[in-house]
Design a protein around this motif. Structure first.
Motif, PDB file in Angstrom:
ATOM      1  N   PHE A   2     -10.233  16.225  -0.350  1.00  0.00           N
ATOM      2  CA  PHE A   2     -10.001  16.202  -1.797  1.00  0.00           C
ATOM      3  C   PHE A   2      -9.857  17.630  -2.333  1.00  0.00           C
ATOM      4  O   PHE A   2      -9.000  17.901  -3.182  1.00  0.00           O
ATOM      5  CB  PHE A   2     -11.154  15.477  -2.486  1.00  0.00           C
ATOM      6  CG  PHE A   2     -10.947  15.278  -3.959  1.00  0.00           C
ATOM      7  CD1 PHE A   2     -10.096  14.295  -4.431  1.00  0.00           C
ATOM      8  CD2 PHE A   2     -11.605  16.068  -4.877  1.00  0.00           C
ATOM      9  CE1 PHE A   2      -9.904  14.106  -5.787  1.00  0.00           C
ATOM     10  CE2 PHE A   2     -11.423  15.897  -6.232  1.00  0.00           C
ATOM     11  CZ  PHE A   2     -10.573  14.915  -6.692  1.00  0.00           C
ATOM     12  N   LYS A   5      -6.457  18.972  -1.289  1.00  0.00           N
ATOM     13  CA  LYS A   5      -5.399  18.408  -2.135  1.00  0.00           C
ATOM     14  C   LYS A   5      -5.374  19.109  -3.495  1.00  0.00           C
ATOM     15  O   LYS A   5      -4.304  19.477  -4.007  1.00  0.00           O
ATOM     16  CB  LYS A   5      -5.637  16.905  -2.316  1.00  0.00           C
ATOM     17  CG  LYS A   5      -4.748  16.233  -3.344  1.00  0.00           C
ATOM     18  CD  LYS A   5      -3.290  16.246  -2.918  1.00  0.00           C
ATOM     19  CE  LYS A   5      -2.392  15.597  -3.971  1.00  0.00           C
ATOM     20  NZ  LYS A   5      -2.643  14.180  -4.146  1.00  0.00           N
ATOM     21  N   GLU A  31      -1.891  13.684   0.972  1.00  0.00           N
ATOM     22  CA  GLU A  31      -2.318  12.473   0.271  1.00  0.00           C
ATOM     23  C   GLU A  31      -2.605  11.340   1.258  1.00  0.00           C
ATOM     24  O   GLU A  31      -3.528  10.550   1.056  1.00  0.00           O
ATOM     25  CB  GLU A  31      -1.239  12.056  -0.733  1.00  0.00           C
ATOM     26  CG  GLU A  31      -1.577  10.802  -1.522  1.00  0.00           C
ATOM     27  CD  GLU A  31      -2.728  11.007  -2.494  1.00  0.00           C
ATOM     28  OE1 GLU A  31      -3.293   9.991  -2.932  1.00  0.00           O
ATOM     29  OE2 GLU A  31      -3.055  12.171  -2.802  1.00  0.00           O
ATOM     30  N   LEU A  34      -5.907  12.022   2.867  1.00  0.00           N
ATOM     31  CA  LEU A  34      -6.955  11.786   1.876  1.00  0.00           C
ATOM     32  C   LEU A  34      -7.254  10.295   1.742  1.00  0.00           C
ATOM     33  O   LEU A  34      -8.423   9.872   1.706  1.00  0.00           O
ATOM     34  CB  LEU A  34      -6.524  12.366   0.529  1.00  0.00           C
ATOM     35  CG  LEU A  34      -7.539  12.302  -0.611  1.00  0.00           C
ATOM     36  CD1 LEU A  34      -8.808  13.039  -0.225  1.00  0.00           C
ATOM     37  CD2 LEU A  34      -6.950  12.890  -1.876  1.00  0.00           C
ATOM     38  N   PHE A  38     -10.706   8.346   2.818  1.00  0.00           N
ATOM     39  CA  PHE A  38     -11.344   7.605   1.732  1.00  0.00           C
ATOM     40  C   PHE A  38     -11.569   6.147   2.139  1.00  0.00           C
ATOM     41  O   PHE A  38     -12.655   5.591   1.951  1.00  0.00           O
ATOM     42  CB  PHE A  38     -10.466   7.677   0.485  1.00  0.00           C
ATOM     43  CG  PHE A  38     -10.994   6.885  -0.673  1.00  0.00           C
ATOM     44  CD1 PHE A  38     -12.154   7.266  -1.330  1.00  0.00           C
ATOM     45  CD2 PHE A  38     -10.331   5.755  -1.116  1.00  0.00           C
ATOM     46  CE1 PHE A  38     -12.643   6.533  -2.400  1.00  0.00           C
ATOM     47  CE2 PHE A  38     -10.812   5.006  -2.180  1.00  0.00           C
ATOM     48  CZ  PHE A  38     -11.963   5.403  -2.823  1.00  0.00           C
ATOM     49  N   TYR A 222      -7.612   8.764 -11.172  1.00  0.00           N
ATOM     50  CA  TYR A 222      -7.504   9.318  -9.814  1.00  0.00           C
ATOM     51  C   TYR A 222      -8.803  10.005  -9.414  1.00  0.00           C
ATOM     52  O   TYR A 222      -9.310   9.802  -8.309  1.00  0.00           O
ATOM     53  CB  TYR A 222      -6.336  10.297  -9.774  1.00  0.00           C
ATOM     54  CG  TYR A 222      -6.039  10.845  -8.404  1.00  0.00           C
ATOM     55  CD1 TYR A 222      -5.314  10.104  -7.481  1.00  0.00           C
ATOM     56  CD2 TYR A 222      -6.474  12.112  -8.017  1.00  0.00           C
ATOM     57  CE1 TYR A 222      -5.026  10.603  -6.219  1.00  0.00           C
ATOM     58  CE2 TYR A 222      -6.201  12.617  -6.769  1.00  0.00           C
ATOM     59  CZ  TYR A 222      -5.473  11.861  -5.872  1.00  0.00           C
ATOM     60  OH  TYR A 222      -5.206  12.361  -4.624  1.00  0.00           O
ATOM     61  N   PHE A 223      -9.386  10.802 -10.320  1.00  0.00           N
ATOM     62  CA  PHE A 223     -10.624  11.513 -10.008  1.00  0.00           C
ATOM     63  C   PHE A 223     -11.793  10.542  -9.892  1.00  0.00           C
ATOM     64  O   PHE A 223     -12.635  10.679  -9.001  1.00  0.00           O
ATOM     65  CB  PHE A 223     -10.919  12.559 -11.087  1.00  0.00           C
ATOM     66  CG  PHE A 223     -10.190  13.854 -10.878  1.00  0.00           C
ATOM     67  CD1 PHE A 223     -10.706  14.838 -10.062  1.00  0.00           C
ATOM     68  CD2 PHE A 223      -8.977  14.087 -11.497  1.00  0.00           C
ATOM     69  CE1 PHE A 223     -10.036  16.040  -9.859  1.00  0.00           C
ATOM     70  CE2 PHE A 223      -8.296  15.277 -11.307  1.00  0.00           C
ATOM     71  CZ  PHE A 223      -8.822  16.254 -10.492  1.00  0.00           C
ATOM     72  N   PHE A 226     -12.453   8.674  -6.534  1.00  0.00           N
ATOM     73  CA  PHE A 226     -13.058   9.395  -5.417  1.00  0.00           C
ATOM     74  C   PHE A 226     -14.534   9.708  -5.654  1.00  0.00           C
ATOM     75  O   PHE A 226     -15.190  10.261  -4.773  1.00  0.00           O
ATOM     76  CB  PHE A 226     -12.314  10.712  -5.165  1.00  0.00           C
ATOM     77  CG  PHE A 226     -10.944  10.516  -4.580  1.00  0.00           C
ATOM     78  CD1 PHE A 226     -10.781  10.254  -3.230  1.00  0.00           C
ATOM     79  CD2 PHE A 226      -9.827  10.576  -5.380  1.00  0.00           C
ATOM     80  CE1 PHE A 226      -9.523  10.057  -2.686  1.00  0.00           C
ATOM     81  CE2 PHE A 226      -8.564  10.380  -4.845  1.00  0.00           C
ATOM     82  CZ  PHE A 226      -8.411  10.120  -3.501  1.00  0.00           C
TER      83      PHE A 226
END
Length: 258
Positions: A2, A5, A31, A34, A38, A222-223, A226
């Motif tokens: 993360f 990215k 991505e 990531l 995840f 998006y944040f 994660f």
């Protein structure tokens, strides 16, 4: 990943002299990696929950060595299984590059300032978009269901065994005790699902919402998606009285050594 990215996007937007090959490589790979890590994180947590439930089911007959054997194979096979579900994404990722010229007049001199813009874009057909949405639901709801049903099984099975061994209390009383002891196993999956909900909503609205008019909405979702991997301590340790107790004991031992 993360952090990689994040800083890749920041540096490439600030430094316009970076070669397009580097930009395209980062666009097609970062991505995807990531997402891979995840999804592996959520599925491995689900595997731990299933193993914990199986341990309760087998009781003293639980084979720890066999469990380690299966765990090694799962850790090896799981990334490949997840990668097969997202392997198509690099094919639809490409660099969009354009130069914006601005005319500036300074006394007697006229010159142009070129502002270079480079974006990593995706272009999916409707069928691929539907597939991506389905895969996202599987990777979010699958671990959630595994965690939830494993937690409920642990509470009910433990209460049933205690009621058989300790007949002074009713099954409902044992069930209440087991709920108080293991309730964090039920609370944590709902917290993870709640934090993943913005990502699901955005995936459903992507076709009918103007992205550039709602940039902060997309960035926030998006944040937030994660945050479970980042906030493991808050999601798993704080809701559990036993985990908090072990954490305090560990801190006490560390400070005592110092």
């Amino acid at each position: 990943m993360f952090a990689i990215k994040f800083w890749f996007v920041v540096i490439t937007q600030m430094n316009t002299s970076i070669h397009l090959t580097v930009l395209e490589g980062g666009c097609k790979s970062i991505e995807i990696l990531l997402k891979l890590f995840f999804y592996c994180d959520t599925w491995l947590n689900a595997c731990v929950a299933v193993e914990r439930a199986f341990n309760v089911y087998k009781g003293v007959n639980f084979n720890k060595e066999k469990s380690k054997y299966f765990a090694r194979w799962i850790i090896f096979i799981l990334p490949f299984c997840i990668m097969t579900t997202i392997i198509h994404e690099p094919l639809y990722r490409q660099i969009f590059h354009y130069d914006e010229r601005e005319k500036i007049t300074d006394e007697w001199i006229e010159y142009f300032v070129i502002d270079r813009h480079t974006w990593c874009t995706t272009s999916y057909s409707q069928s691929i978009q539907d597939y991506n949405t389905a895969i996202l639901f599987i990777h979010v709801l699958g671990p959630f269901m595994a965690n939830l049903f494993s937690a409920l099984f642990i509470i009910i099975q433990s209460a049933r065994r205690r009621s058989e061994a300790q007949k002074k209390q009713t099954f409902q009383q044992h069930l209440r005790e087991q709920w108080n002891e293991h309730k964090q196993l039920v609370i944590s999956p709902f917290i993870l699902l709640l934090l993943s909900t913005p990502r699901l909503i955005i995936s459903l609205l992507s076709g009918c919402v103007d992205v550039f008019s709602h940039l902060w909405l997309y960035l926030s979702a998006y944040f937030i998606s994660f945050s479970p991997s980042i906030l493991v301590f808050i999601v798993f340790v704080i809701p559990s009285s036993s985990y908090r107790k072990v954490f305090k004991q560990t801190l006490f031992r560390i400070f005592k050594r110092q």
